[in-house]
Scaffold this active site. Structure first.
Site, short mmCIF file in Angstrom:
data_model
loop_
_atom_site.label_atom_id
_atom_site.label_comp_id
_atom_site.label_asym_id
_atom_site.label_seq_id
_atom_site.Cartn_x
_atom_site.Cartn_y
_atom_site.Cartn_z
N HIS A 84 0.82 -1.22 0.00
CA HIS A 84 0.00 0.00 0.00
C HIS A 84 0.85 1.26 0.00
O HIS A 84 0.40 2.32 -0.43
CB HIS A 84 -1.01 -0.01 1.15
CG HIS A 84 -0.47 0.30 2.51
ND1 HIS A 84 -0.22 -0.67 3.46
CD2 HIS A 84 -0.18 1.48 3.11
CE1 HIS A 84 0.21 -0.10 4.57
NE2 HIS A 84 0.24 1.20 4.39
N ASP A 219 0.99 -7.76 2.33
CA ASP A 219 1.15 -6.32 2.06
C ASP A 219 2.64 -5.97 1.96
O ASP A 219 3.21 -5.35 2.86
CB ASP A 219 0.47 -5.53 3.18
CG ASP A 219 0.29 -4.06 2.83
OD1 ASP A 219 0.84 -3.62 1.80
OD2 ASP A 219 -0.39 -3.34 3.58
N SER A 648 3.97 2.13 8.56
CA SER A 648 3.70 1.22 7.45
C SER A 648 5.01 0.94 6.72
O SER A 648 5.71 1.85 6.31
CB SER A 648 2.69 1.83 6.49
OG SER A 648 1.41 1.89 7.06
#
Length: 713
Positions: A84, A219, A648
């Site tokens: 992402h 991810d 992230s």
């Protein structure tokens, strides 16, 4: 009293873990809590974590493109971050013919790696406390003079550092301006896409599973840093070579067990752990619900179109994910703050502080007055900013309005106009004016009905009916220059932006006549008149009081370990691998597996489809060295690390500093950890290193990448 009550509430965790993480922690790497970390199982030293004089962990951790974190996993500059985080880069390389978002992308040699102009990675090479220098000669100054003097001191200190052309020095306040730190940063500008799984792996579960556990998402994305022949940062060039790092992370594929030490290293964005109770209550009951309201409407409208139109889905995939991300986070935050009794805990803590230092009562009383008086302005600010942000047509109107003003006043040159045109070309590439007319119509109706009329321009009383708005806005959109549908100078902005801009002064006049620009300017002018200065005035007073309150907390509660709130600077957090018990009779284990992916599999579904090859690997149990003791491939796991946005892509490390996973999310019940870390609920979610290597090796057939890595079996 508060400490005992809080500890008793964490009965599901081992006592040592609960105590060590009572307040969470995002530590400056030069000031880590080494003693406690070693008590919890860490085998490294503080110097192994950060040491500018020799290779250490910080040499393998970078800020990716100004927002996420990434880490180096090979001596040839291989970089790992979240799918992402690199979503925009994957999207820009995708076409209807080569849809890398849907199909994935894997370079099979360095020559096939794809450049990404504008993407950067930043290394922090040194950190120094400069509090004394920044606050020199600032005693007894008024607020305005204080800010000016601090800015002068920061500029002077920054210029005193000897830097190379690719370096910069950034000085950041900590503890609400009670301390300051200088960060020396090296920036690399040639970052190439190496491999990305299809979205059915990298985004598996999509919006339904976002922020929740159990999770089964791969991810991750692989990139590579390139440098010049001297290993220095350079703009993209085919002559550049793979970057040689001072340190890279070995990857462990050993089995994990509950209670194992883990550490997350990265660039957390923003937390507010030290707010007073009144601030937390306003966030929980007023600000978050307002922002959720607007995004509810926008997301529902986009989703209806994306489900039936593949071209729109491709255009809006990244934007939809971005809007949905914080919409869901805020919903979880409201629930978590309520469930963890965050406001009540804050009030208890304030009572405890006042018992130790009565002067703090005056501070709390002032907070209560200021936040109460600021509340109506804060609410309008929340609605206004979300409406402009989520109605892209109004965002375009804002952009065009600024261009027109700059042209009329002579404050923009040819280079500025070219930059504006380039920006607009990028915006139009992923913009559907007909769809956004519907979004704009609905969020304007929401705003007109929710906010007190005294905050709104009179014209908004005509826009309370969303169905009528849709008819009106669709007609406006057809003839509007800024939507790219209406022609000016014989061209439309969507098709020929250069021709539209060929006479900037005439264009500026046309822009000011555009109905969407006029609507935006009426909203903006009303906001500036009724809210902006009023909100800012109160916020300046609150900020000054928060600085005092932070100082009072640190001086009064001498037994509490304080760490500065996150502010996108390099931080270390630590915890233990753990499941959770977020609700009565509900327990989440710490580990999910490939079997869970197959349990969620829905053929053809945009969130839960599974690639045929992955199904085949599962059915054949072709797991290679990546299966754990259960005979399955682990996919995701949770731990008690205190993380937030910006983490992230952060590496999850074991006690020896080996990569064991990739941080990508938090558990729904703990998203309030930005404001109130609660060890009962706060869990970060990571992609297991076994799953990452399994996908690269078995699924993608890109084993040449594994040859670069150091894998700990």
């Amino acid at each position: 009293m508060i400490n005992k009550k809080f500890l008793l509430s964490a009965v599901l965790l081992p006592a040592a873990m609960a105590f060590a993480q009572q307040y969470g922690g995002m530590w400056i790497p030069t000031e880590v809590n080494e003693k406690e970390m070693k008590q919890m199982g860490m085998k490294l030293s503080a110097n192994d974590i950060f040491d500018p004089s020799k290779p250490s962990l910080e040499d393998a951790v970078v800020q990716f493109n100004g927002g996420c974190t990434a880490e180096i996993i090979s001596p040839k500059g291989l970089l790992l971050t979240n799918h992402h985080c690199a979503y925009g880069q994957i999207q820009r390389h995708s076409t209807m013919e080569n849809d890398y978002l849907s199909e994935g992308f894997w370079a099979m040699n360095q020559g096939e790696e794809l450049p990404n102009p504008g993407v950067t990675v930043d290394f922090v090479t040194d950190i120094k406390e400069v509090t004394e220098q920044v606050l020199a000669q600032t005693q007894n100054l008024s607020a305005e003079k204080l800010d000016r003097k601090i800015s002068e001191n920061i500029e002077k200190i920054s210029s005193s550092f000897k830097t190379l052309p690719y370096q910069k020095v950034v000085i950041k306040p900590m503890y609400y301006g009670n301390k300051y730190y200088a960060y020396t940063i090296d920036t690399y500008k040639d970052v190439r896409l190496v491999g990305a799984p299809p979205s059915s792996i990298g985004k598996f579960g999509s919006d339904t599973d976002n922020w929740v556990f159990p999770r089964h998402t791969g991810d991750f994305t692989v990139l590579r840093i390139y440098a010049d022949k001297d290993n220095k940062p350079a703009e993209y060039s085919p002559n550049n070579v793979p970057f040689k790092p001072k340190h890279y992370l070995p990857i462990s594929i050993k089995d994990k067990k509950e209670g194992d030490f883990t550490m997350v290293y990265g660039f957390p964005g923003r937390t507010t752990e030290y707010l007073p109770s009144i601030a937390v209550e306003k966030i929980r009951s007023e600000i978050d619900p307002a922002m959720i309201d607007v995004r509810d409407v926008a997301l529902k409208t986009l989703d209806e179109k994306m489900r039936t139109d593949p071209a729109v889905k491709l255009k809006y995939a990244s934007k939809f994910a971005s809007v949905a991300n914080y919409w869901k986070k805020w919903k979880g935050e409201v629930e978590g703050l309520t469930k963890s009794k965050a406001v009540e805990k804050k009030k208890e803590y304030e009572t405890y502080l006042i018992s130790k230092n009565p002067a703090i009562k005056k501070t709390i009383d002032q907070f209560n007055v200021l936040y109460t008086q600021q509340a109506p302005y804060a609410l309008n600010r929340a609605y206004y900013t979300e409406v402009i942000r989520n109605a892209e047509t109004l965002s375009l109107a804002s952009f065009y309005s600024n261009i027109a003003d700059a042209v009329k006043t002579g404050k923009i040159d040819e280079k500025g106009l070219q930059n504006a045109k380039n920006r607009l070309k990028s915006l139009y590439a992923n913009y559907d004016p007909e769809l956004d007319a519907k979004v704009t119509a609905k969020v304007i109706a929401l705003y007109a009905n929710r906010m007190d009329a005294s905050f709104l321009p009179p014209v908004l009383s005509n826009y309370k009916d969303e169905k009528k708005n849709q008819e009106v806005f669709e007609q406006m959109s057809k003839s509007s220059v800024i939507t790219g549908r209406g022609a000016f100078n014989g061209a439309t902005a969507e098709k020929d932006i250069d021709k539209v801009f060929s006479n900037p002064m005439q264009l500026a006049q046309e822009i000011k006549r555009d109905p969407f620009v006029q609507l935006f300017e009426s909203l903006r002018d009303s906001y500036l008149k009724t809210t902006d200065k009023q909100f800012t005035s109160y916020q300046n007073q609150i900020d000054a009081l928060q600085k005092l309150y932070m100082k009072q907390q640190m001086e009064t509660d001498t037994k509490r370990p304080f760490f500065p709130d996150a502010n996108s600077t390099l931080r270390v957090t630590y915890g233990k691998i753990a499941g959770s018990n977020p609700k009565d009779a509900l327990y989440y284990g710490y580990q999910t597996h490939l079997a869970g992916v197959m349990e969620k599999y829905v053929p053809g579904d945009y969130e839960f489809d599974v690639p045929e090859k992955l199904i085949d690997l599962y059915n054949k149990k072709d797991f290679g060295i990546y299966a754990n003791s259960t005979g399955d491939v682990p996919v995701n796991f949770t731990a008690t690390n205190h993380t937030t946005g910006g983490n992230s892509g952060s590496p999850a490390l074991d006690a020896d500093g080996n990569l064991i996973g990739l941080n990508f999310d938090r558990q729904w019940e703990g998203t309030m950890s930005d404001i109130n870390f609660d060890p009962r609920f706060s869990r970060n979610i990571m992609v297991d290193s076994k799953y990452i290597l399994f996908i690269i090796d078995k699924f993608a057939g890109a084993s040449w990448l594994l040859d670069e890595m150091k894998i700990i079996k």
